[in-house]
Every structure is written in C-alpha cells, then in structure tokens.
Motif scaffolding. Structure first.
Motif, PDB file in Angstrom:
ATOM      1  N   GLY A  87       0.818  -1.199   0.000  1.00  0.00           N
ATOM      2  CA  GLY A  87       0.000   0.000   0.000  1.00  0.00           C
ATOM      3  C   GLY A  87       0.854   1.251   0.000  1.00  0.00           C
ATOM      4  O   GLY A  87       2.069   1.206  -0.167  1.00  0.00           O
ATOM      5  N   GLY A  88       0.201   2.367   0.182  1.00  0.00           N
ATOM      6  CA  GLY A  88       0.885   3.648   0.157  1.00  0.00           C
ATOM      7  C   GLY A  88       1.579   3.949   1.472  1.00  0.00           C
ATOM      8  O   GLY A  88       1.445   3.246   2.472  1.00  0.00           O
ATOM      9  N   SER A  89       2.305   5.030   1.455  1.00  0.00           N
ATOM     10  CA  SER A  89       3.032   5.470   2.648  1.00  0.00           C
ATOM     11  C   SER A  89       2.042   5.985   3.688  1.00  0.00           C
ATOM     12  O   SER A  89       1.104   6.713   3.349  1.00  0.00           O
ATOM     13  CB  SER A  89       4.004   6.588   2.262  1.00  0.00           C
ATOM     14  N   GLY A  92       1.798   9.685   3.546  1.00  0.00           N
ATOM     15  CA  GLY A  92       1.484  10.263   2.241  1.00  0.00           C
ATOM     16  C   GLY A  92       0.165  11.007   2.234  1.00  0.00           C
ATOM     17  O   GLY A  92      -0.636  10.938   3.166  1.00  0.00           O
ATOM     18  N   THR A  93      -0.064  11.724   1.154  1.00  0.00           N
ATOM     19  CA  THR A  93      -1.283  12.492   0.971  1.00  0.00           C
ATOM     20  C   THR A  93      -2.181  11.769  -0.019  1.00  0.00           C
ATOM     21  O   THR A  93      -1.739  11.414  -1.114  1.00  0.00           O
ATOM     22  CB  THR A  93      -0.958  13.899   0.429  1.00  0.00           C
ATOM     23  N   TYR A  94      -3.438  11.581   0.353  1.00  0.00           N
ATOM     24  CA  TYR A  94      -4.393  10.882  -0.502  1.00  0.00           C
ATOM     25  C   TYR A  94      -5.016  11.866  -1.474  1.00  0.00           C
ATOM     26  O   TYR A  94      -5.452  12.952  -1.101  1.00  0.00           O
ATOM     27  CB  TYR A  94      -5.482  10.227   0.343  1.00  0.00           C
ATOM     28  N   HIS A  95      -5.061  11.469  -2.743  1.00  0.00           N
ATOM     29  CA  HIS A  95      -5.724  12.250  -3.782  1.00  0.00           C
ATOM     30  C   HIS A  95      -6.846  11.381  -4.357  1.00  0.00           C
ATOM     31  O   HIS A  95      -6.571  10.329  -4.929  1.00  0.00           O
ATOM     32  CB  HIS A  95      -4.740  12.640  -4.890  1.00  0.00           C
ATOM     33  N   PRO A  96      -8.102  11.818  -4.210  1.00  0.00           N
ATOM     34  CA  PRO A  96      -9.221  11.009  -4.701  1.00  0.00           C
ATOM     35  C   PRO A  96      -9.266  10.987  -6.228  1.00  0.00           C
ATOM     36  O   PRO A  96      -8.648  11.823  -6.884  1.00  0.00           O
ATOM     37  CB  PRO A  96     -10.448  11.710  -4.126  1.00  0.00           C
ATOM     38  N   GLY A 107      -7.353   7.656  -8.210  1.00  0.00           N
ATOM     39  CA  GLY A 107      -6.719   8.317  -7.089  1.00  0.00           C
ATOM     40  C   GLY A 107      -5.453   7.593  -6.671  1.00  0.00           C
ATOM     41  O   GLY A 107      -5.087   6.565  -7.231  1.00  0.00           O
ATOM     42  N   GLY A 108      -4.803   8.148  -5.697  1.00  0.00           N
ATOM     43  CA  GLY A 108      -3.572   7.517  -5.227  1.00  0.00           C
ATOM     44  C   GLY A 108      -3.034   8.213  -4.003  1.00  0.00           C
ATOM     45  O   GLY A 108      -3.585   9.209  -3.524  1.00  0.00           O
ATOM     46  N   ILE A 109      -1.939   7.686  -3.497  1.00  0.00           N
ATOM     47  CA  ILE A 109      -1.262   8.256  -2.333  1.00  0.00           C
ATOM     48  C   ILE A 109       0.132   8.684  -2.766  1.00  0.00           C
ATOM     49  O   ILE A 109       0.887   7.893  -3.346  1.00  0.00           O
ATOM     50  CB  ILE A 109      -1.173   7.228  -1.191  1.00  0.00           C
ATOM     51  N   ASP A 110       0.459   9.945  -2.509  1.00  0.00           N
ATOM     52  CA  ASP A 110       1.816  10.455  -2.847  1.00  0.00           C
ATOM     53  C   ASP A 110       2.765  10.196  -1.702  1.00  0.00           C
ATOM     54  O   ASP A 110       2.491  10.262  -0.582  1.00  0.00           O
ATOM     55  CB  ASP A 110       1.777  11.947  -3.136  1.00  0.00           C
TER      56      ASP A 110
END
Length: 110
Positions: A87-89, A92-96, A107-110
C-alpha cells in the motif's frame, strides 16, 4: 399501457455495454481460497504419496480441526503481512479520483 418503442427497453440490459473487465477482487478471493485449502491439499498429498491411502479412506480419521486451524492461521498471517507491508506510505497524501476531459483518473497516495 407503456409502449416500448425502438431498441432501448428500459430495465432490459441497457447497462450491458462492453466494459473492460477488472478482476482484482477475484484474484484476492482465489488467493484466499488457495491459502485456506493449502493444508488440506498437503495432507491429501502426504496421505496418498507416503502412506498409500486410497482416496476413499483419505479423510477418515483426518485431523480436520487442525487442518482448519492451520488454514485459518496461514490465511491470517499472509493477510496481516500484506496489509502491513503493501500500500501507500502512512505519511502520504491521498488524492481522490477525478474526472479530467471526460476520463476518470484514479486516485492515489503520494
């Protein structure tokens, strides 16, 4: 009486357009089933290969409780490991998902 004219018949398959098939949930379900069944498959292979048991008497006297416990334990350990290390960090910041030019961008997690 409602007259149904033309090709479009409401409620009769108007959502059956060709869409790309995505099966990530099916893949996860099959992996879970395989992990749960693995102790049973190994036991059956051992009994047939080493002990020479016939398929008819394979499950008579089998340690079913321990095979169930091993399957559940294996499934839980693998699921916990995947959850922990994939999964993401966490910071991280979630972008829908967004719609850009009529196309849905995931979407994703930076």
């Amino acid at each position: 009486m409602l007259a149904l004219r033309g090709k479009r018949r409401y409620g009769l398959g108007h959502n059956l357009r060709k869409r790309p098939r995505s099966t990530p949930m099916l893949r996860i379900a099959l992996i879970d089933i395989l992990l749960f069944a693995l102790p049973f498959v190994l036991y059956a292979a051992y009994m047939i290969g080493v002990k020479g048991a016939s398929p008819a008497e394979l499950w008579q006297g089998a340690p079913v409780f321990w095979l169930l416990a091993a399957g559940c334990g294996l499934l839980l350990v693998v699921m916990a490991t995947l959850i922990q290390f994939s999964g993401g960090s966490p910071t991280g910041t979630y972008h829908p998902p967004v719609i850009e030019d009529g196309v849905i961008k995931p979407g994703g997690i930076d």
